[in-house]
Design a protein around this motif. Sequence first.
Motif, PDB file in Angstrom:
ATOM      1  N   HIS A   9       0.801  -1.233   0.000  1.00  0.00           N
ATOM      2  CA  HIS A   9       0.000   0.000   0.000  1.00  0.00           C
ATOM      3  C   HIS A   9       0.831   1.279   0.000  1.00  0.00           C
ATOM      4  CE1 HIS A   9       1.284  -0.242   4.150  1.00  0.00           C
ATOM      5  NE2 HIS A   9       0.885   1.002   4.325  1.00  0.00           N
ATOM      6  N   THR A  10       2.152   1.166  -0.029  1.00  0.00           N
ATOM      7  CA  THR A  10       2.986   2.360   0.147  1.00  0.00           C
ATOM      8  C   THR A  10       3.281   3.099  -1.151  1.00  0.00           C
ATOM      9  OG1 THR A  10       5.011   1.008   0.037  1.00  0.00           O
ATOM     10  CG2 THR A  10       4.081   1.446   2.229  1.00  0.00           C
ATOM     11  N   GLY A  30      -3.147  -1.514   5.738  1.00  0.00           N
ATOM     12  CA  GLY A  30      -2.110  -1.666   4.732  1.00  0.00           C
ATOM     13  C   GLY A  30      -0.982  -2.524   5.268  1.00  0.00           C
ATOM     14  N   ARG A  35       6.401   2.047   5.677  1.00  0.00           N
ATOM     15  CA  ARG A  35       5.224   2.830   6.032  1.00  0.00           C
ATOM     16  C   ARG A  35       4.966   3.909   4.995  1.00  0.00           C
ATOM     17  NH1 ARG A  35       2.943   2.280  10.941  1.00  0.00           N
ATOM     18  NH2 ARG A  35       3.998   0.921  12.435  1.00  0.00           N
ATOM     19  N   ILE A  38      -0.077   8.544   5.787  1.00  0.00           N
ATOM     20  CA  ILE A  38      -1.502   8.227   5.686  1.00  0.00           C
ATOM     21  C   ILE A  38      -2.310   9.158   6.575  1.00  0.00           C
ATOM     22  CG2 ILE A  38      -1.120   5.797   5.132  1.00  0.00           C
ATOM     23  CD1 ILE A  38      -1.763   5.174   8.072  1.00  0.00           C
ATOM     24  N   GLU A  43      -4.879   1.899   8.875  1.00  0.00           N
ATOM     25  CA  GLU A  43      -3.860   1.380   9.771  1.00  0.00           C
ATOM     26  C   GLU A  43      -2.766   0.741   8.928  1.00  0.00           C
ATOM     27  OE1 GLU A  43      -5.446  -1.204  12.778  1.00  0.00           O
ATOM     28  OE2 GLU A  43      -7.335  -0.088  12.881  1.00  0.00           O
ATOM     29  N   GLN A  44      -1.602   0.518   9.532  1.00  0.00           N
ATOM     30  CA  GLN A  44      -0.487  -0.077   8.808  1.00  0.00           C
ATOM     31  C   GLN A  44       0.166  -1.181   9.627  1.00  0.00           C
ATOM     32  OE1 GLN A  44       1.950   2.746   6.218  1.00  0.00           O
ATOM     33  NE2 GLN A  44       1.276   4.153   7.814  1.00  0.00           N
ATOM     34  N   VAL A  46       3.814  -3.306   9.357  1.00  0.00           N
ATOM     35  CA  VAL A  46       5.096  -3.397   8.661  1.00  0.00           C
ATOM     36  C   VAL A  46       5.534  -4.857   8.649  1.00  0.00           C
ATOM     37  CG1 VAL A  46       7.507  -2.680   8.634  1.00  0.00           C
ATOM     38  CG2 VAL A  46       5.733  -1.059   9.327  1.00  0.00           C
TER      39      VAL A  46
END
Length: 236
Positions: A9-10, A30, A35, A38, A43-44, A46
């Motif tokens: 998603h980055t 994501g 990262r 956003i 939310e992310q 890693v």
Amino acid sequence: MIKAIVTGHTRGLGAAVAAELVVRGIPVLGVARGRAEIGEGMEQAVVDLSDAAALAAWVGGHALRSFLAGCDQALLVNNAGMVTPVGPLADQDPLAALRAVTLNVAAPLALAGAFVQAAPQAERRILHISSGAGRSAYPGWSVYCATKAALDQHARAVALDGDPRVRACSLAPGVIDTDMQAEIRATPDDKFPLRQRFVDMKDSGVLLAPAACAVHVVDYLLAGGFGGRPVDDLRG
């Protein structure tokens, strides 16, 4: 309530799809090795999805179940992928091939299973971002072609499982103006003899902008008939 998970998603199409989902009021998780900048609604996590051990640890945890709790419809967009290694077998780095297969095949297949199990009460939709390379062979792209073909077959087999609450599609979105395309154009001709074709597409302006393509991808994902064709192409 709809919730979505988007890998890679980055940047590129993944970033555009995640942004389009958020604009439509759909919370997004994501998943990528880095990262992104956003805003609200996203939310992310890693995770290096090309690292089998990291993938196994994350899939075996509780992140998916926690994020998807309470949703009526769950979406998984398996977007993350890589084109390398490029070239004939004699020039390929075997470890690069291993990373590509992990990212392009093992990750989406493992995530699909974990995703379905994490939201047993929801209608679940799995969208693999495929490619015309999964349906036509190209010199120098033996790994990329094989991995995309694997996603197509996975979606076909999921459809045959016959669960009406699990729908899957492996979708070729068209040729998009992303970093991957720049990487392809920078590949030496002796490793990818069709390079000039991609240079010509860039020069002639036929590459799709990620944001414009994302609108069509999300429309397709949310449509009532999603999954009716387990392998499809946005170009018709």
